[in-house]
Write an enzyme that holds these catalytic residues in place. Structure first.
Site, mmCIF file in Angstrom:
data_model
loop_
_atom_site.group_PDB
_atom_site.id
_atom_site.type_symbol
_atom_site.label_atom_id
_atom_site.label_comp_id
_atom_site.label_asym_id
_atom_site.label_seq_id
_atom_site.Cartn_x
_atom_site.Cartn_y
_atom_site.Cartn_z
ATOM 1 N N CYS A 2 0.861 -1.129 -0.191
ATOM 2 C CA CYS A 2 0.065 0.029 -0.104
ATOM 3 C C CYS A 2 1.028 1.230 0.076
ATOM 4 O O CYS A 2 2.118 1.057 -0.147
ATOM 5 C CB CYS A 2 -0.931 -0.049 1.180
ATOM 6 S SG CYS A 2 -0.063 0.117 2.831
ATOM 7 N N CYS A 76 -2.260 1.704 -4.042
ATOM 8 C CA CYS A 76 -1.226 2.603 -4.648
ATOM 9 C C CYS A 76 -1.257 3.278 -5.762
ATOM 10 O O CYS A 76 -0.317 3.963 -6.155
ATOM 11 C CB CYS A 76 0.056 1.196 -4.869
ATOM 12 S SG CYS A 76 0.362 0.353 -3.777
ATOM 13 N N CYS A 80 2.834 1.892 -7.829
ATOM 14 C CA CYS A 80 3.191 0.596 -7.748
ATOM 15 C C CYS A 80 3.983 -0.057 -9.069
ATOM 16 O O CYS A 80 3.383 0.106 -10.180
ATOM 17 C CB CYS A 80 2.354 -0.480 -7.178
ATOM 18 S SG CYS A 80 1.447 0.007 -5.458
#
Length: 125
Positions: A2, A76, A80
């Site tokens: 996260c 994210c 990410c």
């Protein structure tokens, strides 16, 4: 993973470690790690017998993602890293940041349900 690795990914990693033991290697990280784990997440997990008090947020590295078979993202967005050949699950969950333990409980419970399903799936492969 996260954003802050302070609540959702910490709870998910703790549940999977608790349920799977050493049968599944678990990593948790964040794209912009916080200074500490969310106190409400620590309290919510303590209610179900899992201690997060010694955990610290960790930064996400490309190596962490490359070493993983399954990557679970939680809020994210585009931050990410994405690598071909990896299995990605994007779990839409409320953000526990600045929430009290009462607000974190349903997030915790949703994470636990998803982790139980994932654990069963991974262990039957």
């Amino acid at each position: 993973m996260c954003v802050h690795n302070a609540a959702r990914s910490q709870m998910a990693a703790a549940f999977l470690t608790h349920l799977a033991g050493d049968r599944i290697e678990v990593r948790a990280a964040g794209t912009a790690p916080a200074d500490a784990v969310n106190p409400a997440a620590i309290a919510a997990m303590a209610e179900v017998g899992i201690d997060l008090s010694a955990q610290t947020p960790k930064g996400l590295t490309a190596e962490t993602v490359q070493a993983s078979d399954v990557v679970i993202t939680m809020g994210c967005g585009d931050t990410c890293p994405v690598f071909p050949g990896k299995r990605y699950l994007d779990w839409k969950l409320d953000d526990p940041a600045r929430q009290d333990v009462e607000a974190v409980r349903p997030i915790r419970d949703e994470i636990e349900q998803r982790i139980r399903i994932l654990r069963t799936e991974l262990q039957t492969r």
